[in-house]
Design a protein around this motif. Structure first.
Motif, PDB file in Angstrom:
ATOM      1  N   ARG A 127      42.657 -78.873 -22.344  1.00  0.00           N
ATOM      2  CA  ARG A 127      43.983 -79.293 -22.407  1.00  0.00           C
ATOM      3  C   ARG A 127      44.938 -77.943 -22.532  1.00  0.00           C
ATOM      4  O   ARG A 127      44.686 -77.367 -23.312  1.00  0.00           O
ATOM      5  CB  ARG A 127      44.989 -80.300 -23.160  1.00  0.00           C
ATOM      6  CG  ARG A 127      43.616 -80.236 -24.620  1.00  0.00           C
ATOM      7  CD  ARG A 127      44.109 -81.463 -25.179  1.00  0.00           C
ATOM      8  NE  ARG A 127      43.675 -81.471 -27.062  1.00  0.00           N
ATOM      9  CZ  ARG A 127      42.731 -81.589 -27.459  1.00  0.00           C
ATOM     10  NH1 ARG A 127      41.535 -82.052 -26.785  1.00  0.00           N
ATOM     11  NH2 ARG A 127      41.966 -81.172 -28.543  1.00  0.00           N
ATOM     12  N   GLU A 183      48.883 -73.408  -9.944  1.00  0.00           N
ATOM     13  CA  GLU A 183      49.445 -74.897 -10.045  1.00  0.00           C
ATOM     14  C   GLU A 183      48.256 -75.276 -10.928  1.00  0.00           C
ATOM     15  O   GLU A 183      48.261 -76.520 -11.290  1.00  0.00           O
ATOM     16  CB  GLU A 183      48.601 -74.890  -8.540  1.00  0.00           C
ATOM     17  CG  GLU A 183      48.183 -76.448  -8.080  1.00  0.00           C
ATOM     18  CD  GLU A 183      48.157 -76.769  -7.001  1.00  0.00           C
ATOM     19  OE1 GLU A 183      47.355 -77.619  -6.369  1.00  0.00           O
ATOM     20  OE2 GLU A 183      47.686 -75.912  -5.547  1.00  0.00           O
ATOM     21  N   GLN A 184      46.821 -74.793 -10.687  1.00  0.00           N
ATOM     22  CA  GLN A 184      45.940 -75.155 -12.696  1.00  0.00           C
ATOM     23  C   GLN A 184      46.447 -75.436 -13.959  1.00  0.00           C
ATOM     24  O   GLN A 184      46.456 -76.215 -14.339  1.00  0.00           O
ATOM     25  CB  GLN A 184      44.436 -74.932 -11.727  1.00  0.00           C
ATOM     26  CG  GLN A 184      43.624 -75.104 -12.900  1.00  0.00           C
ATOM     27  CD  GLN A 184      42.711 -74.281 -12.964  1.00  0.00           C
ATOM     28  OE1 GLN A 184      42.393 -73.033 -13.537  1.00  0.00           O
ATOM     29  NE2 GLN A 184      41.805 -73.935 -12.028  1.00  0.00           N
ATOM     30  N   ARG A 186      49.728 -75.037 -14.297  1.00  0.00           N
ATOM     31  CA  ARG A 186      51.103 -75.775 -14.432  1.00  0.00           C
ATOM     32  C   ARG A 186      50.697 -77.880 -14.093  1.00  0.00           C
ATOM     33  O   ARG A 186      52.165 -78.673 -15.195  1.00  0.00           O
ATOM     34  CB  ARG A 186      51.830 -75.836 -12.975  1.00  0.00           C
ATOM     35  CG  ARG A 186      52.616 -74.320 -13.822  1.00  0.00           C
ATOM     36  CD  ARG A 186      53.395 -74.353 -12.627  1.00  0.00           C
ATOM     37  NE  ARG A 186      54.118 -73.576 -12.936  1.00  0.00           N
ATOM     38  CZ  ARG A 186      55.633 -72.931 -11.685  1.00  0.00           C
ATOM     39  NH1 ARG A 186      55.429 -74.029 -10.710  1.00  0.00           N
ATOM     40  NH2 ARG A 186      55.888 -71.944 -12.048  1.00  0.00           N
ATOM     41  N   GLU A 187      49.328 -77.955 -13.508  1.00  0.00           N
ATOM     42  CA  GLU A 187      49.056 -79.351 -14.239  1.00  0.00           C
ATOM     43  C   GLU A 187      48.369 -79.687 -15.133  1.00  0.00           C
ATOM     44  O   GLU A 187      48.107 -81.039 -15.320  1.00  0.00           O
ATOM     45  CB  GLU A 187      47.861 -79.764 -12.405  1.00  0.00           C
ATOM     46  CG  GLU A 187      48.044 -80.090 -11.378  1.00  0.00           C
ATOM     47  CD  GLU A 187      46.688 -79.940 -10.098  1.00  0.00           C
ATOM     48  OE1 GLU A 187      46.043 -79.954 -10.688  1.00  0.00           O
ATOM     49  OE2 GLU A 187      47.250 -80.588  -9.233  1.00  0.00           O
ATOM     50  N   TRP A 188      47.920 -78.308 -16.022  1.00  0.00           N
ATOM     51  CA  TRP A 188      48.013 -78.801 -17.541  1.00  0.00           C
ATOM     52  C   TRP A 188      48.230 -78.306 -18.800  1.00  0.00           C
ATOM     53  O   TRP A 188      48.192 -78.608 -19.308  1.00  0.00           O
ATOM     54  CB  TRP A 188      46.281 -77.201 -17.813  1.00  0.00           C
ATOM     55  CG  TRP A 188      44.880 -77.779 -16.399  1.00  0.00           C
ATOM     56  CD1 TRP A 188      44.523 -79.142 -16.023  1.00  0.00           C
ATOM     57  CD2 TRP A 188      43.924 -76.793 -17.101  1.00  0.00           C
ATOM     58  NE1 TRP A 188      43.049 -79.379 -15.443  1.00  0.00           N
ATOM     59  CE2 TRP A 188      42.588 -77.420 -15.700  1.00  0.00           C
ATOM     60  CE3 TRP A 188      43.633 -75.932 -17.852  1.00  0.00           C
ATOM     61  CZ2 TRP A 188      41.493 -77.024 -15.154  1.00  0.00           C
ATOM     62  CZ3 TRP A 188      42.166 -74.863 -16.510  1.00  0.00           C
ATOM     63  CH2 TRP A 188      41.789 -75.460 -16.194  1.00  0.00           C
ATOM     64  N   GLY A 189      50.058 -78.495 -17.756  1.00  0.00           N
ATOM     65  CA  GLY A 189      50.820 -78.574 -19.375  1.00  0.00           C
ATOM     66  C   GLY A 189      51.242 -77.553 -19.014  1.00  0.00           C
ATOM     67  O   GLY A 189      52.676 -77.285 -20.912  1.00  0.00           O
ATOM     68  N   ASP A 191      53.449 -74.208 -19.424  1.00  0.00           N
ATOM     69  CA  ASP A 191      54.486 -73.613 -19.103  1.00  0.00           C
ATOM     70  C   ASP A 191      54.481 -72.039 -18.365  1.00  0.00           C
ATOM     71  O   ASP A 191      54.675 -70.942 -19.116  1.00  0.00           O
ATOM     72  CB  ASP A 191      56.195 -74.418 -19.507  1.00  0.00           C
ATOM     73  CG  ASP A 191      56.722 -73.599 -18.861  1.00  0.00           C
ATOM     74  OD1 ASP A 191      57.804 -73.084 -17.815  1.00  0.00           O
ATOM     75  OD2 ASP A 191      58.560 -74.133 -19.956  1.00  0.00           O
TER      76      ASP A 191
END
Length: 535
Positions: A127, A183-184, A186-189, A191
């Motif tokens: 996370r 992509e990975q 950014r999917e985990w939050g 920035d």
């Protein structure tokens, strides 16, 4: 494979002449099918051999039914465990980060507590974890401003050492591409932009580059031999090459546009070559048959050391050495002279797969490559195949005895192996192409049998092949490099990763240690020196 045809038993009363005739026809056709299947298998083997592949393995009947019956009897006899079944708990060495106590839903009155039954669940927390540093600003009575200081690991960075290390690890170790990394994350939050990933991968890595350079310097100081290899590497849309060399304690990669001997001798100096005219340089030029005129001019030169390629080229032009071959031989000699002046001994063994650019200092050949040349031949008939297999068997037996000699080098064994080499590689077979290969290998006797004089050198270049295979995987996933900085970083992290693996250092822990500047892991050059001394 076709299953055997089984004709059901027919009662005697029903076995009319017609039925018996049909049964005979069925059995005859089944036999013909079996023979055809066997012929097809032989033809497949022939095609495989012509392609340089191996024949299909021959499997015997498994006897599974018999084995099952034996297992049942053994299980009835007792529940004895087989050898090697006593193993440690799978979670014995797992570090516990959290404990949760769970009580039964209902505990009757009068029950007694009897301890715990442990059940370990391994997990991974993924996370985003963002930290805001609030630097206190104070003004002194004298009007000065005092500001709190950021931790060293994040100064000038807006990404934690763990995140930077993760990006480096995923890209250089796990071969994850930049778009997938973006992509990975950014999917985990997280920035983050593509440009920021690019900067983390390539910029500010001078410390890593220096550690790679020092690893080479120390590695050459303590090495008795190097295994060497190269592979293709595209850069800026053009074909180039990556050269690898190393020992059991370190690995080193460098990508260039050429792979000739001048390039290799430059790389042995760490890629920043100097040029020296000394006795070793002049001897090399003589051995390579440099014309007497240029040789005399170089011998009588007042300037003997040149720190840069431009100075050396200007010196050759001043001596009117302008044709291609004399320039090449003189440059190779001057580079070799600089190596010797830097302390690289003539006895440093370079073990290669017979590529000509590596034939300097004390050159040896990997013996396994000799057998490969024989294996690649395509026999044209059964006689050729028989002779090829007979020679291959002798070569492998000889290789096994060379390995035994490395463990216990004895003078009488050395003489016997020397004699056997001559017997094998002067054999005249019925396969003329094989005869030519054997003759070629016999001419390389001194290099193939270097292990008889130097038992410490390896008989193959498997270490280099394994090292460079990982680089090839990276090339297949990400293609070539576009910028000089990107190429430099790819070479540096490939070198450090493989060196960490050989030294038993976790590459993940190494990256975190260097990015966070905690410096708990000693410099790799120091570890290389320690391991070489212990070895």
């Amino acid at each position: 494979m076709l299953k055997p045809v089984r004709v059901l038993e027919i009662p005697e009363a029903e076995q009319t002449p017609l039925v018996r005739g049909l049964v005979g026809i069925i059995e005859e056709q089944a036999e013909q099918l079996r023979q055809q299947e066997e012929l097809i298998g032989q033809l497949k083997d022939e095609i495989a051999v012509l392609k340089g592949e191996k024949k299909r393995p021959r499997f015997k009947a498994s006897g599974m039914e018999e084995k099952a019956g034996q297992d049942e009897k053994e299980s009835e006899a007792g529940d004895k465990k087989r050898a090697g079944s006593e193993k440690r708990s799978k979670t014995e060495l797992v570090e516990i980060h959290e404990e949760r106590v769970i009580a039964p839903e209902a505990i009757p009155a009068g029950s007694r507590f009897k301890g715990y039954e442990d059940y370990v669940v391994q997990g991974l927390i993924i996370r985003a974890h963002n930290t805001r540093y609030r630097l206190e600003r104070w003004q002194t009575p004298a009007g000065e401003t005092r500001l709190g200081e950021l931790p060293e690991a994040v100064r000038g960075q807006h990404f934690s050492p763990e995140l930077q290390g993760y990006i480096l690890y995923q890209y250089y170790h796990a071969h994850v591409t930049r778009p997938l990394l973006l992509e990975q994350l950014r999917e985990w939050g997280v920035d983050i932009s593509a440009g920021q990933i690019e900067r983390i991968l390539n910029e500010g890595k001078e410390r890593f580059h220096q550690e790679k350079a020092l690893s080479l310097r120390v590695g050459l100081e303590v090495a008795e031999y190097l295994t060497v290899d190269d592979t293709g590497a595209r850069h800026q849309g053009k074909n180039g090459y990556t050269t690898q060399f190393g020992t059991e304690h370190f690995a080193w990669f460098e990508s260039t546009q050429t792979k000739d001997r001048i390039n290799f001798l430059s790389l042995l100096q760490g890629g920043a070559p100097s040029y020296v005219i000394n006795a070793q340089a002049l001897q090399y030029m003589q051995e390579q048959k440099l014309p007497q005129g240029p040789w005399e001019q170089l011998k009588n030169s007042t300037t003997r050391v040149f720190e840069e390629a431009e100075q050396w080229q200007a010196h050759l032009r001043a001596l009117n050495i302008t044709t291609k071959r004399p320039i090449r031989i003189a440059t190779e000699g001057a580079l070799l002279g600089a190596l010797r002046q830097r302390g690289i001994p003539e006895t440093l063994a370079l073990i290669s797969d017979e590529a000509g650019q590596f034939d300097v200092l004390t050159h040896g050949l990997g013996f396994v490559h000799a057998e490969r040349l024989i294996h690649k031949l395509i026999p044209l008939n059964e006689q050729h195949r028989e002779d090829q297999q007979a020679i291959r068997a002798q070569v492998w037996d000889f290789y096994a005895d060379l390995k035994k000699y490395k463990q216990t080098p004895l003078a009488e064994k050395k003489a016997e192996l020397d004699r056997r080499f001559d017997e094998i590689f002067t054999t005249k077979t019925r396969f003329e192409t094989l005869n030519q290969v054997l003759k070629r290998l016999h001419r390389n006797k001194a290099e193939l049998l270097l292990v008889l004089e130097r038992p410490e050198v390896p008989l193959h270049t498997h270490d280099s092949e394994r090292d460079i295979r990982d680089y090839v995987k990276k090339r297949k996933v990400s293609g070539g490099t576009r910028s000089d900085l990107g190429r430099r970083c790819r070479d540096t992290f490939a070198s450090l990763k493989k060196t960490c693996r050989k030294l038993g250092v976790s590459f993940w822990e190494f990256l975190l240690d260097r990015v966070s500047a905690t410096n708990r892991i000693p410099p790799l050059p120091s570890l290389i020196r320690e391991r070489a001394a212990a070895h």
